[in-house]
Design a protein around this motif. Structure first.
Motif, PDB file in Angstrom:
ATOM      1  N   GLY A   1     -27.396  -0.663  -2.134  1.00 18.27           N
ATOM      2  CA  GLY A   1     -29.145  -1.112  -2.542  1.00 18.27           C
ATOM      3  C   GLY A   1     -29.570  -1.941  -3.206  1.00 18.27           C
ATOM      4  N   PHE A   2     -29.768  -3.548  -2.840  1.00 16.70           N
ATOM      5  CA  PHE A   2     -30.556  -4.463  -3.532  1.00 16.70           C
ATOM      6  C   PHE A   2     -32.182  -3.676  -2.785  1.00 16.70           C
ATOM      7  CE2 PHE A   2     -32.444  -8.588  -2.905  1.00 16.70           C
ATOM      8  CZ  PHE A   2     -32.197  -8.573  -4.955  1.00 16.70           C
ATOM      9  N   GLY A   3     -32.835  -2.987  -3.303  1.00 16.63           N
ATOM     10  CA  GLY A   3     -33.651  -2.227  -3.643  1.00 16.63           C
ATOM     11  C   GLY A   3     -34.521  -2.636  -5.007  1.00 16.63           C
ATOM     12  N   ALA A   4     -35.533  -2.799  -4.595  1.00 14.90           N
ATOM     13  CA  ALA A   4     -36.889  -2.568  -6.111  1.00 14.90           C
ATOM     14  C   ALA A   4     -36.650  -2.378  -7.705  1.00 14.90           C
ATOM     15  CB  ALA A   4     -38.197  -2.489  -5.386  1.00 14.90           C
ATOM     16  N   PHE A   5     -36.243  -0.800  -7.630  1.00 14.06           N
ATOM     17  CA  PHE A   5     -35.823  -0.328  -8.344  1.00 14.06           C
ATOM     18  C   PHE A   5     -34.796  -0.656  -9.099  1.00 14.06           C
ATOM     19  CE2 PHE A   5     -33.678   2.406 -11.600  1.00 14.06           C
ATOM     20  CZ  PHE A   5     -35.236   2.803 -12.564  1.00 14.06           C
ATOM     21  N   HIS A   6     -33.660  -1.553  -8.162  1.00 13.03           N
ATOM     22  CA  HIS A   6     -31.829  -2.313  -9.206  1.00 13.03           C
ATOM     23  C   HIS A   6     -32.662  -3.394  -9.372  1.00 13.03           C
ATOM     24  CE1 HIS A   6     -28.091  -3.676  -9.188  1.00 13.03           C
ATOM     25  NE2 HIS A   6     -28.697  -5.012  -8.551  1.00 13.03           N
ATOM     26  N   ARG A   7     -33.217  -4.213  -8.584  1.00 16.73           N
ATOM     27  CA  ARG A   7     -33.311  -5.714  -9.391  1.00 16.73           C
ATOM     28  C   ARG A   7     -34.758  -4.847 -10.912  1.00 16.73           C
ATOM     29  NH1 ARG A   7     -35.133  -5.623  -3.769  1.00 16.73           N
ATOM     30  NH2 ARG A   7     -38.006  -6.175  -4.515  1.00 16.73           N
ATOM     31  N   ALA A   8     -35.276  -4.451 -11.090  1.00 21.27           N
ATOM     32  CA  ALA A   8     -36.014  -4.103 -11.763  1.00 21.27           C
ATOM     33  C   ALA A   8     -35.914  -3.132 -13.134  1.00 21.27           C
ATOM     34  CB  ALA A   8     -37.230  -3.064 -11.372  1.00 21.27           C
ATOM     35  N   HIS A   9     -34.440  -2.917 -12.569  1.00 21.63           N
ATOM     36  CA  HIS A   9     -33.520  -2.214 -14.210  1.00 21.63           C
ATOM     37  C   HIS A   9     -31.933  -2.463 -14.235  1.00 21.63           C
ATOM     38  CE1 HIS A   9     -31.338   1.774 -15.368  1.00 21.63           C
ATOM     39  NE2 HIS A   9     -32.439   1.664 -15.767  1.00 21.63           N
ATOM     40  N   GLN A  10     -30.929  -1.844 -13.178  1.00 20.19           N
ATOM     41  CA  GLN A  10     -30.168  -2.104 -13.275  1.00 20.19           C
ATOM     42  C   GLN A  10     -29.257  -3.864 -13.924  1.00 20.19           C
ATOM     43  OE1 GLN A  10     -29.470  -0.251 -10.217  1.00 20.19           O
ATOM     44  NE2 GLN A  10     -30.492   1.006 -11.880  1.00 20.19           N
ATOM     45  N   ALA A  11     -30.095  -4.739 -12.527  1.00 16.96           N
ATOM     46  CA  ALA A  11     -29.503  -6.283 -12.380  1.00 16.96           C
ATOM     47  C   ALA A  11     -30.585  -6.729 -13.719  1.00 16.96           C
ATOM     48  CB  ALA A  11     -30.268  -6.801 -11.533  1.00 16.96           C
ATOM     49  N   VAL A  12     -32.114  -6.451 -15.073  1.00 13.78           N
ATOM     50  CA  VAL A  12     -32.561  -6.358 -15.680  1.00 13.78           C
ATOM     51  C   VAL A  12     -31.558  -6.210 -16.600  1.00 13.78           C
ATOM     52  CG1 VAL A  12     -34.062  -6.329 -17.223  1.00 13.78           C
ATOM     53  CG2 VAL A  12     -34.666  -6.725 -14.361  1.00 13.78           C
TER      54      VAL A  12
END
Length: 490
Positions: free
Chosen positions: A31-42
């Motif tokens: 699930g490469f969505g906006a929330f993941h991009r702004a949260h766990q990946a950061v």
């Protein structure tokens, strides 16, 4: 010019200061969505930048988001994050991704092979509540879901998320590899328990031996995630391009500066040192989950449904209405806080901090976006709290109004008679119940019969039915703004 490893960016942008080629693919994320991009990946990016971590990601999209994966590959697996507050925009380029796949174009074998890589220790997910093929009211597997019935018959060709996890675990087991830890990052109470339930229930229906291995060997830690990440708009992408000095990034996301991650510390195959990036590692995440789901997410849904009906396009618009502000605070402190198990937290301070975050004028968090998938969200955000009040004989006027506002919203027309686009996994059933029931009491009773949402207990409780019906009729008679104002005088 699109973002790439050769892009010349302003000095104000934080860029990867680590050797990306030395990262190992240790986490697969679905699930490469906006929330993941702004949260766990950061979090992972900060660990690599500031602490030399080598934990990298393989990003996988399953049903949608093909273009996002294509853009990610074209941009050398880079994307940007812009934090927004009243002091301005602050950007960073995230370089933690090492692989990217889209199920429909790259194929199931490639996805399973990625999940079976020896270095992979964790498979995490942001697939939204509806991605788990479960009954929100009970947390059990939705056995009659078409994808689940398919996966029972064809375990090696999964269509569901639980089925995919099982197929990958089966493959690792056949290769003599340790299982990965399964970590949900979706907004559900005890999300680790939910994903464990659906995976093990499906496993028992497929292969008893595999099910026993999963139950004995696989860890399913629960987590609580928090960061406001609005849906990306064309205007936001233009502002990100300006922030990046003219470099475009279709994967760019905007978010508030605040971020929180509480994680149950159960990772047999190892984990990143998330605590060095500010995460909280705990023995029991449930009290924190409940606090966030009921106070933050519950008040968010309350504001989203009532705000949309009142004509407020964004949560920030709701915060300009003093009655909505007071009502949201009352909901949090008078009706949600008493139901919580968390200790050592100043809940009044927490509520006030949430209201300040909602009032962030630069975030354009649409009420329509938060209103999506209400049948999946209501049980944990409002209905569990209502059950507590019913058991304790206390009032729940704000919660009843929140439920009534959802009912009014899924009626499909706003207070000006304009159509509402209902985005919900049960949208067909909702539309059918609306079409076959008269407006008013009959509409309420019809919607209450959705057992996967309300269970059997709430529709049978006269106090609950009366409270929701009273609130619903008030919305019909007076509209959302006036009803909220009247609520404060009770």
């Amino acid at each position: 010019m699109a973002l790439s490893s050769n892009s010349l960016l302003p000095a104000t942008i934080t860029v990867p200061g680590y050797a990306r080629e030395q990262l190992k693919t240790r986490i697969v994320h679905l699930g490469f969505g906006a929330f993941h991009r702004a949260h766990q990946a950061v979090y992972a990016d900060r660990l690599a930048n500031e602490h030399g971590s080598d934990w990298g990601y393989c990003e996988i999209n399953l049903r949608s988001g093909e273009q996002k994966i294509a853009d990610l590959k074209r941009q050398d697996l880079l994307y940007s994050v812009a934090e927004m507050d009243d002091t301005g925009w602050h950007g960073r380029v995230v370089g933690i991704v090492r692989q990217a796949l889209y199920l429909k174009s790259d194929g199931l074998p490639a996805v399973l092979t990625a999940m079976a890589q020896p270095d992979v220790a964790i498979v995490s997910m942001t697939v939204t509540e509806k991605g788990y093929s479960h009954h929100p009211a009970s947390g059990s597997l939705m056995i009659d879901h078409p994808d689940i019935t398919h996966d029972i018959a064809h375990p090696l060709e999964p269509r569901s998320v639980p089925g995919l996890l099982l197929a990958a675990l089966r493959l690792r087991r056949s290769h003599g590899l340790a299982p990965f830890t399964v970590m949900s990052c979706d907004n559900m109470p005890e999300n680790g328990r939910v994903v464990r339930n659906v995976v093990t229930q499906l496993a028992r229906l497929q292969d008893a031996e595999l099910a026993a291995w999963v139950e004995q060997q696989v860890a399913f830690p629960s987590t609580m995630v928090d960061r406001i990440v609005p849906a990306v708009t064309p205007d936001a992408l233009r502002q990100i391009q300006t922030l990046l000095g003219g470099v475009s990034d279709p994967l760019g996301v905007t978010c508030e500066p605040f971020h929180q991650w509480v994680i149950e510390d159960r990772f047999p195959q190892g984990r990143p040192a998330w605590e060095k990036a500010g995460a909280e590692l705990v023995d029991d995440v449930v009290p924190y989950e409940e606090m966030k789901l009921r106070m933050l997410n519950g008040s968010h849904s309350f504001l989203a449904y009532l705000g949309y009906l009142a004509g407020y396009a964004h949560i920030g618009d709701c915060m300009q209405d003093p009655h909505f502000v007071v009502a949201a605070r009352r909901l949090m402190l008078t009706e949600q806080a008493p139901t919580l198990q968390v200790r050592g937290v100043d809940l009044a301070l927490y509520a006030d901090s949430l209201l300040l975050r909602y009032g962030n004028g630069t975030l354009k968090h649409r009420t329509w976006q938060i209103a999506m998938d209400g049948t999946q969200k209501l049980p944990q955000r409002m209905l569990d709290s209502i059950r507590w009040h019913l058991a304790h004989g206390s009032r729940f006027d704000c919660l009843a109004l929140g439920v009534a506002a959802w009912m009014r919203y899924v009626g499909g027309k706003d207070e000006q008679g304009q159509p509402i686009e209902i985005s919900d996994p049960l949208s067909d059933e909702l539309a059918s119940r609306v079409a076959t029931s008269a407006e008013g009491n009959e509409r309420v009773l019809s919607l209450l019969q959705i057992e996967t949402v309300f269970g059997q207990d709430l529709p049978a409780n006269a106090t609950f039915v009366e409270a929701v019906t009273h609130a619903y009729l008030a919305l019909l008679a007076h509209g959302a703004k006036e009803t909220v104002s009247r609520l404060l005088n009770n």
